[in-house]
Motif scaffolding. Sequence first.
Motif, PDB file in Angstrom:
ATOM      1  N   ARG D 154       0.836  -1.289  -0.079  1.00 49.50           N
ATOM      2  CA  ARG D 154      -0.057  -0.002  -0.042  1.00 49.50           C
ATOM      3  C   ARG D 154       0.645   1.405  -0.023  1.00 49.50           C
ATOM      4  O   ARG D 154       0.561   2.151  -0.678  1.00 49.50           O
ATOM      5  N   ARG D 155       1.872   1.214   0.739  1.00 48.90           N
ATOM      6  CA  ARG D 155       2.558   2.466   0.911  1.00 48.90           C
ATOM      7  C   ARG D 155       4.125   2.149   1.601  1.00 48.90           C
ATOM      8  O   ARG D 155       4.153   0.889   2.182  1.00 48.90           O
ATOM      9  N   ILE D 156       5.068   3.164   1.711  1.00 47.38           N
ATOM     10  CA  ILE D 156       6.337   2.787   2.346  1.00 47.38           C
ATOM     11  C   ILE D 156       5.815   3.064   3.670  1.00 47.38           C
ATOM     12  O   ILE D 156       4.980   3.481   4.319  1.00 47.38           O
ATOM     13  N   ASP D 157       6.708   2.386   4.566  1.00 47.21           N
ATOM     14  CA  ASP D 157       6.543   2.589   5.869  1.00 47.21           C
ATOM     15  C   ASP D 157       7.870   3.198   6.849  1.00 47.21           C
ATOM     16  O   ASP D 157       7.583   3.983   7.462  1.00 47.21           O
ATOM     17  N   HIS D 158       8.957   2.606   6.601  1.00 50.38           N
ATOM     18  CA  HIS D 158      10.002   2.861   7.692  1.00 50.38           C
ATOM     19  C   HIS D 158      11.288   2.390   7.150  1.00 50.38           C
ATOM     20  O   HIS D 158      11.180   1.565   5.972  1.00 50.38           O
ATOM     21  N   LEU D 159      12.597   2.795   7.521  1.00 50.52           N
ATOM     22  CA  LEU D 159      13.651   2.195   7.088  1.00 50.52           C
ATOM     23  C   LEU D 159      14.648   2.006   8.318  1.00 50.52           C
ATOM     24  O   LEU D 159      14.284   2.748   9.387  1.00 50.52           O
ATOM     25  N   ALA D 160      15.349   1.035   8.594  1.00 45.21           N
ATOM     26  CA  ALA D 160      16.278   0.852   9.499  1.00 45.21           C
ATOM     27  C   ALA D 160      17.625   0.947   9.013  1.00 45.21           C
ATOM     28  O   ALA D 160      18.189   0.424   7.834  1.00 45.21           O
ATOM     29  N   LEU D 161      18.550   1.649   9.554  1.00 43.11           N
ATOM     30  CA  LEU D 161      19.803   2.197   9.320  1.00 43.11           C
ATOM     31  C   LEU D 161      20.798   1.578   9.932  1.00 43.11           C
ATOM     32  O   LEU D 161      20.715   1.667  11.392  1.00 43.11           O
ATOM     33  N   LEU D 162      21.928   1.024   9.879  1.00 51.01           N
ATOM     34  CA  LEU D 162      23.151   0.766  10.563  1.00 51.01           C
ATOM     35  C   LEU D 162      23.893   1.934  11.203  1.00 51.01           C
ATOM     36  O   LEU D 162      24.045   2.875  10.252  1.00 51.01           O
ATOM     37  N   ALA D 163      24.434   1.994  12.254  1.00 54.66           N
ATOM     38  CA  ALA D 163      25.192   2.981  12.733  1.00 54.66           C
ATOM     39  C   ALA D 163      26.400   2.860  13.697  1.00 54.66           C
ATOM     40  O   ALA D 163      25.978   1.918  14.238  1.00 54.66           O
ATOM     41  N   ASN D 164      27.426   3.319  13.594  1.00 51.43           N
ATOM     42  CA  ASN D 164      28.523   2.995  14.631  1.00 51.43           C
ATOM     43  C   ASN D 164      28.269   3.521  15.858  1.00 51.43           C
ATOM     44  O   ASN D 164      28.521   2.727  16.941  1.00 51.43           O
ATOM     45  N   ASP D 165      27.731   4.586  15.972  1.00 53.30           N
ATOM     46  CA  ASP D 165      27.424   5.115  17.240  1.00 53.30           C
ATOM     47  C   ASP D 165      25.760   5.437  17.174  1.00 53.30           C
ATOM     48  O   ASP D 165      25.275   6.484  16.839  1.00 53.30           O
ATOM     49  N   VAL D 166      24.933   4.501  17.723  1.00 54.22           N
ATOM     50  CA  VAL D 166      23.457   4.680  17.814  1.00 54.22           C
ATOM     51  C   VAL D 166      23.238   5.601  18.739  1.00 54.22           C
ATOM     52  O   VAL D 166      22.217   6.701  18.020  1.00 54.22           O
ATOM     53  N   GLY D 167      23.637   5.965  19.677  1.00 53.13           N
ATOM     54  CA  GLY D 167      23.032   6.972  20.499  1.00 53.13           C
ATOM     55  C   GLY D 167      23.303   8.398  19.643  1.00 53.13           C
ATOM     56  O   GLY D 167      22.574   9.313  19.844  1.00 53.13           O
ATOM     57  N   ALA D 168      24.391   8.521  19.168  1.00 50.04           N
ATOM     58  CA  ALA D 168      24.701   9.828  18.474  1.00 50.04           C
ATOM     59  C   ALA D 168      23.531  10.079  17.451  1.00 50.04           C
ATOM     60  O   ALA D 168      22.933  11.394  17.466  1.00 50.04           O
ATOM     61  N   ASN D 169      23.424   9.009  16.620  1.00 50.35           N
ATOM     62  CA  ASN D 169      22.464   9.070  15.579  1.00 50.35           C
ATOM     63  C   ASN D 169      20.890   9.443  16.283  1.00 50.35           C
ATOM     64  O   ASN D 169      20.056  10.346  15.791  1.00 50.35           O
ATOM     65  N   ARG D 170      20.787   8.516  17.150  1.00 48.64           N
ATOM     66  CA  ARG D 170      19.437   8.736  17.892  1.00 48.64           C
ATOM     67  C   ARG D 170      19.142  10.062  18.343  1.00 48.64           C
ATOM     68  O   ARG D 170      18.007  10.710  18.387  1.00 48.64           O
ATOM     69  N   THR D 171      20.220  10.577  19.150  1.00 50.75           N
ATOM     70  CA  THR D 171      20.173  12.091  19.621  1.00 50.75           C
ATOM     71  C   THR D 171      19.735  13.083  18.582  1.00 50.75           C
ATOM     72  O   THR D 171      18.952  14.082  18.878  1.00 50.75           O
ATOM     73  N   PHE D 172      20.482  12.872  17.572  1.00 52.49           N
ATOM     74  CA  PHE D 172      20.388  13.905  16.295  1.00 52.49           C
ATOM     75  C   PHE D 172      18.904  13.934  15.924  1.00 52.49           C
ATOM     76  O   PHE D 172      18.356  14.959  15.565  1.00 52.49           O
ATOM     77  N   MET D 173      18.387  12.649  15.767  1.00 49.85           N
ATOM     78  CA  MET D 173      16.859  12.715  15.294  1.00 49.85           C
ATOM     79  C   MET D 173      16.035  13.101  16.216  1.00 49.85           C
ATOM     80  O   MET D 173      15.065  13.962  16.023  1.00 49.85           O
ATOM     81  N   GLN D 174      16.206  13.011  17.610  1.00 48.22           N
ATOM     82  CA  GLN D 174      15.380  13.498  18.563  1.00 48.22           C
ATOM     83  C   GLN D 174      15.656  15.151  18.662  1.00 48.22           C
ATOM     84  O   GLN D 174      14.363  15.744  18.744  1.00 48.22           O
ATOM     85  N   GLU D 175      16.865  15.467  18.772  1.00 45.00           N
ATOM     86  CA  GLU D 175      17.120  16.854  18.658  1.00 45.00           C
ATOM     87  C   GLU D 175      16.792  17.892  17.656  1.00 45.00           C
ATOM     88  O   GLU D 175      16.327  19.083  17.734  1.00 45.00           O
ATOM     89  N   GLN D 176      17.344  17.208  16.761  1.00 41.68           N
ATOM     90  CA  GLN D 176      17.310  18.348  15.344  1.00 41.68           C
ATOM     91  C   GLN D 176      16.198  18.219  14.608  1.00 41.68           C
ATOM     92  O   GLN D 176      15.554  19.056  13.907  1.00 41.68           O
TER      93      GLN D 176
END
Lengths: 335, 335, 335, 335
Positions: D154-176
Motif C-alpha cells: 500500500r505504501r512505504i512505512d519505515h527504514l532501518a539504518l546501521l550506525a557505529n554510534d547508535v546514540g549519536a544518531n538517535r540524539t540527532f533525530m530527537q533533537e534536530q
Amino acid sequence: MTDRPERIQDIAHLGSVELLTPQPARSLWYFRDMLGMEIVHQSGQSAYLRGYGDYATSTLKLTEAKAAGVGCISWRAVSPQALARRVAAIERTGLGLGWTESDFGRGRSYRFKDPDGHRMEIYYEEAKYRAPAQLRSALKNLPMKFTGRGVAVRRIDHLALLANDVGANRTFMQEQLGFQLREQVLFDQGKAEIGSWLSASPVHHQVAYVKDIKGGHGRLHHFSLWVDNREDVLRAASLLTEHGVFIEAGPSMHNNSQGFYLYTYEPGGNRVEVYTGSYLVFAPDWEPVTWNEEERGTGVYWGGALPESFLHYATPDIEAQSASPEKKVPLFDPA
Amino acid sequence: MTDRPERIQDIAHLGSVELLTPQPARSLWYFRDMLGMEIVHQSGQSAYLRGYGDYATSTLKLTEAKAAGVGCISWRAVSPQALARRVAAIERTGLGLGWTESDFGRGRSYRFKDPDGHRMEIYYEEAKYRAPAQLRSALKNLPMKFTGRGVAVRRIDHLALLANDVGANRTFMQEQLGFQLREQVLFDQGKAEIGSWLSASPVHHQVAYVKDIKGGHGRLHHFSLWVDNREDVLRAASLLTEHGVFIEAGPSMHNNSQGFYLYTYEPGGNRVEVYTGSYLVFAPDWEPVTWNEEERGTGVYWGGALPESFLHYATPDIEAQSASPEKKVPLFDPA
Amino acid sequence: MTDRPERIQDIAHLGSVELLTPQPARSLWYFRDMLGMEIVHQSGQSAYLRGYGDYATSTLKLTEAKAAGVGCISWRAVSPQALARRVAAIERTGLGLGWTESDFGRGRSYRFKDPDGHRMEIYYEEAKYRAPAQLRSALKNLPMKFTGRGVAVRRIDHLALLANDVGANRTFMQEQLGFQLREQVLFDQGKAEIGSWLSASPVHHQVAYVKDIKGGHGRLHHFSLWVDNREDVLRAASLLTEHGVFIEAGPSMHNNSQGFYLYTYEPGGNRVEVYTGSYLVFAPDWEPVTWNEEERGTGVYWGGALPESFLHYATPDIEAQSASPEKKVPLFDPA
Amino acid sequence: MTDRPERIQDIAHLGSVELLTPQPARSLWYFRDMLGMEIVHQSGQSAYLRGYGDYATSTLKLTEAKAAGVGCISWRAVSPQALARRVAAIERTGLGLGWTESDFGRGRSYRFKDPDGHRMEIYYEEAKYRAPAQLRSALKNLPMKFTGRGVAVRRIDHLALLANDVGANRTFMQEQLGFQLREQVLFDQGKAEIGSWLSASPVHHQVAYVKDIKGGHGRLHHFSLWVDNREDVLRAASLLTEHGVFIEAGPSMHNNSQGFYLYTYEPGGNRVEVYTGSYLVFAPDWEPVTWNEEERGTGVYWGGALPESFLHYATPDIEAQSASPEKKVPLFDPA
C-alpha cells in the motif's frame, strides 16, 4: 483403462483420539480454556471433549496416565456392512483384539493394534451431538454455538504416529482399512521410507506414520485440530504465548500437505497442532507425491525451520522415562 | 444398527463445468485476468481454463454461444467399474444420451440429462495437469505455480442449477449418482421443496437445485470457485470493484452451508461465486438440515441480505430473451 | 510556498468516551464479555473499562442514566502548554464550562461544550496503565495481556456525533482544537454539509459530525473500537450473532474512510462499531475529499447497503422518548 | 505537571527513500511485478515508484549504482515554517549540505547527513499524485487503483539504518528533527545502545538505528513497505517463494514494535520488509520501552528466530566488496 481392483471406501473418518496425560487438570485447562473445546462428559479417569463443529458427541478423550502418549484411536466405518468387512480383514491379519462394549456416545467397537502397536478401534454407531440450550447455535447446521473461547478449534483433523517400520504400517492402513497414500518422504534414493501420509477421505491426511528414530513403539508425534482461517493460527500464537504455553514451531507453512500450522506441547507433554489450509484430494487415482532428502528440506514451504525437537521428541518420552526423573517438557505457567 | 442398503460412492467429484457466453473475449478476460485462472487450451469456439490447485488439466470450458447459461456438467467416477455402474443406472431411467468421444484432457464420457434438462456427463479417464516450465510450482504437491494474478481462485467448487421440480432432480442425483442430501429449504410446512444441496464427497455440496420461479428449464443459478481464505474474498471485492465488475451480493456469510461468499456476474451474464469456508460433512449417516420460510430468512447468517435479483436472475435470462433486445446485465467497463 | 498560518497540533488523541446506559448490567456484559474490554474501576454509577492495547488506564466510562447517549468526551493535549493554549481559545468562544477535579486515572480537565451541546473536556495529566500480575502481557510494549476474550478490541478509535449545524461544529474543532478536515459529504452542489470527518493525528478521523435529521442536540451516532484485522470483524460477526446481539450493518467496507466495519447496538441502545482498516493521513496539506449525493451512494464501497436505521436512529432516541414508552431497540437475549 | 520544553512536531513523515542497485532491471522487476508498485517516472539512472496508497507522486527512487545501499532519505516538513526551523537547527550542527533543486514531484530540499553519514533531506513542497485514467480508483479517497498485482504494497512505512554510534544518531533525530524515541535495545545493563526506534508521528517508527557490528558507515539494514493485513504477508510469502525470491525471515511477529513481517532481499541485494500490524503511539509523554539481552531474545514474539544473516548482512555488503568478487546475495531466478 485400468484393471486394478476398486479401492475400498469403508472408513468414513477419524472418529476420536484418546490422549494420555500425567497432568489431567492442566491438560483439561489447555484443551478447554486455551483451545476452546467443550467438556461433554467425565467418567473415571477420563474427560470427553469436542470442538464446536464436530458432529459427534465427543472427539477427544483425555485420560489420566503415568506418562503422556496416545491411547485408543477410533475410526468410524461408513456402514454396518463396511464395519463387518473391515473387521473380517483385520482378523485375518492376526492384529485383532476383539469387540468392546460401547464407550460414551458410541456403540460397540472392534479393537485392534496397528503393526507398530498403536491401539485402534473401528465402529459404526455414533450419537450425534445435541447441544444443551446454552450451547445451541444460531445456525441450524452448526452442532454447537461458536463461543469464541480461546483458540476455538472447530474440529479434530488428524494425528501423526511414530513407527519403527513405516512401510508395514502404511501398508496395513492401505490394505486393511482402504486408506489412500497421499505423500511420502523417501530417503536414500527411495529405499528408506521416512514418512507416509494417508487418508480415507478427501481430507489430505487423517493419519501419518513417521519413522521412530529412537526405536520406540506405539508413540505419538502429534495430534492436530482444525481452525478455519490462517488468522486463527496467528491469533492462537499470541494467545498461547500470552498464557505461557510453549510453541515449538510455526506459525508457518508446510511443504508436505501445504498445511498452515503451529505446534505446542499440551501440559501433559503431548505435541498438539493447530492447523488449517492444506488441500483436498479428489482424484480417485491420486499419484502419491514423494519428497527426497533435498526436496523435503526443513519440512517447511516458508517460515522458520522445524527445530531439532520436532524430530526427537514424542510421547511417551523414552529418554525422560529411562534416564532421568527430571521434566523435559518446557515449563509453562498458566496464569 | 440399520438395515438400509449401503450408499453408493461411485462419483468422486465435479470434474468440469462448461459455461456459455455471448461475450467470449470479455468472459475470458474475467476468468483469466480477474479470477486468475489459466488458459490451457483453445479449440473451436471454446477455451479451457483451470485454477492453480485443480489437479485435472482443465475444469472450466468457456464456449461462445448466443445466450449465457451452462453447457455440459461433468462428473468424474471413482473407477471404471463405478462408471459402468452409473451408466447402467442412468440408462434405466431413460435419460441417457450415449457415449461421446474424448474431450480435451479427458477420455470418453457418457452423456445424459437430469430431469430438468441440464446436460451432464460422467467419465473416468482424466489427464492430470503437467505444468510447463514457467508455470511449475516450487511445491511438488501443487499442480501449478501460484501466480497471485487477480482473485487467484484455487479450484472449482460447485454449481447451483434451477429446476422446475427440485425433488425430481434431487432424487435423481441421490438414486442414480449416489449423492448425499446435505441441506434443504422446505416451505409450506415441508410440502414445497425450494432448494436442495447435494454432494458425493465430504465437500458440503457439489450441486444444488433451486426452484425455477420463472418456469424455465436447464438454467444456471451460479457457478462457484474456491479461494482458501476469507481475506481472499474481501480482497476480491476490492479488486472486482476497482475493475468495474458488478458485485451482486456479499462479501457475506450464508446460513445454509456456512459459506463465505461474494457473487458477481461475469461479462457473459452468468452469476459466478467466489467462495470459501463452509464445512466438510464426514458423517455417513448425515441427517439433512432443513430450513423453513422463517429460518431461512434472507439466506445470510450475517451481512447484507441477498437482493431480489438473486431470486429472479438466472442464465439464460428468459425475460431478456423474450421481452427485450436490451441488455439486462449490469454494465461494466474493464479498464 | 504557502503563507497560511501553521496548523496547531495541540490535541494528541481521543482520551476517553463516556457512554450513558439505562441497562448498566447488560451494557457491562456487552463491553466486557462480548467486546472483551477489561473493567479497571467502578465508582458510583460508573464503570471504567479499557481495551488491551490502550496505554491509558481507562478509555471507556460507562454510566447509568435514564436514557442512552454520550456523556463527556475527553481529549488529551500534547503538553501542559498546549492545554493552556486550547483552554484560552475555548474560553474566547464562550463555550467553556470551567475546570474540574481529576477523574479516575486522570488529572484535572477543562470542560466545555461543542456548538451542538455535546459535553467535552481537555486534559494533559494521564496515568498510564499498570497491569496487575494476572493481566501482564508477555510483551513489554503491550500494556495488558491479550486475553482473546470475545471480540478482543484493542483500543478505542473514534466517535460520530449528530449535530444540527455540521459546519459550525466542524469549524469549532478545526479552529479551537486544531483538527484537520479529512472528508466531507456535501449535498445540494456543496451547499448542504451533511457530514464532516476530522482528526488531530494521522488516524483518519477521531470525530465525525453528521447532520441530525430529527433536530436533536448533543446526540451520539456511534462509538467505534479498533481491532487489528478484518478477520477480527468477521469473527466478531459470528460471535455477536451467536450471542443474540443485533448487528445493524456490515461486515462491510465504507467508501468514506475505507474502514472495514460492523455496527451493533449495545444493550443500552448506543450504536457501537467494530472497526479496522481505513488509512492514515500523513499529508500536512491534506485536501479534504468530498462526496456528493451520487458519489456517496449507500456509504459502502462494497457489501450490503447501510439500512434506514443507520440514518434515523441515534441516542438518545428522540422518538422513543417523546412518543412511546415502548422499547425501540432491537431485542437481544444474552444467552 | 511537567516543565520540560514542548516537543517539536516539525516532521510530518518519511517522504521517500532512494535505493541503490547494481541490478536495476531485476530490481525494477522485483518492485513492480513482485511488490506491485507502479513506475511513475524514469530519468537518467533512476526510476520513481509508488505504492497504491501513497499520496505523494513517488515514494521510492531506484537508482543504478555499483553497489547496493541507501541513497537519499527524504523527510517532509509539516509547513514551510517548520522546514525553516529544521534547516536552521541542522545548520547549527555542521551536518548541513545545503539546498538542492527540486527532484521529480518535489520542490527544493535541504540536504544533510546524519552523524553516521547517511544522506538525508528535508522538504515541504510535494506534488500529490494524480492518477492517469487507467489507474484511477473507484474510491475518491484512494490516490490510485488497487490493481492487486503481486504483493500490492500500500505504501512505504519505515527504514532501518546501521550506525557505529547508535546514540549519536538517535540524539540527532530527537533533537534536530523532533523524533520521539519509541523502543530501545540496551545491552550490558543499559550501557550499550544496540538499537533505537524513532518516529515523528503516531506510526511506531519511521526510522531505526541499529549498531553496525562491522564498523561500516551509512549502511542500510532494511527498507519496509506496508500491507494492510497479516494475510497479505502470508500471501506474499507464497508469491515470493513461487517466483524464486529469497525470504530471509518470517512471516513472523516481532516483539519490538509488534510488527508482523517477512524479510526478502531484492535482486540488487537490499533487504526489503513486507510489514503490517505494529501499534500506533498516541501518548505525547511516551516512555520508551527498553529490552535487554534476555528480553530481546531472538527479536521475535513468536515464529522462527531471526537468522544470523539478519545480524550480519547489510548494504553495501562490506565483506563482499573487500574480500571477494563473488556474489553473496542468495541466488534467485525470476521465472
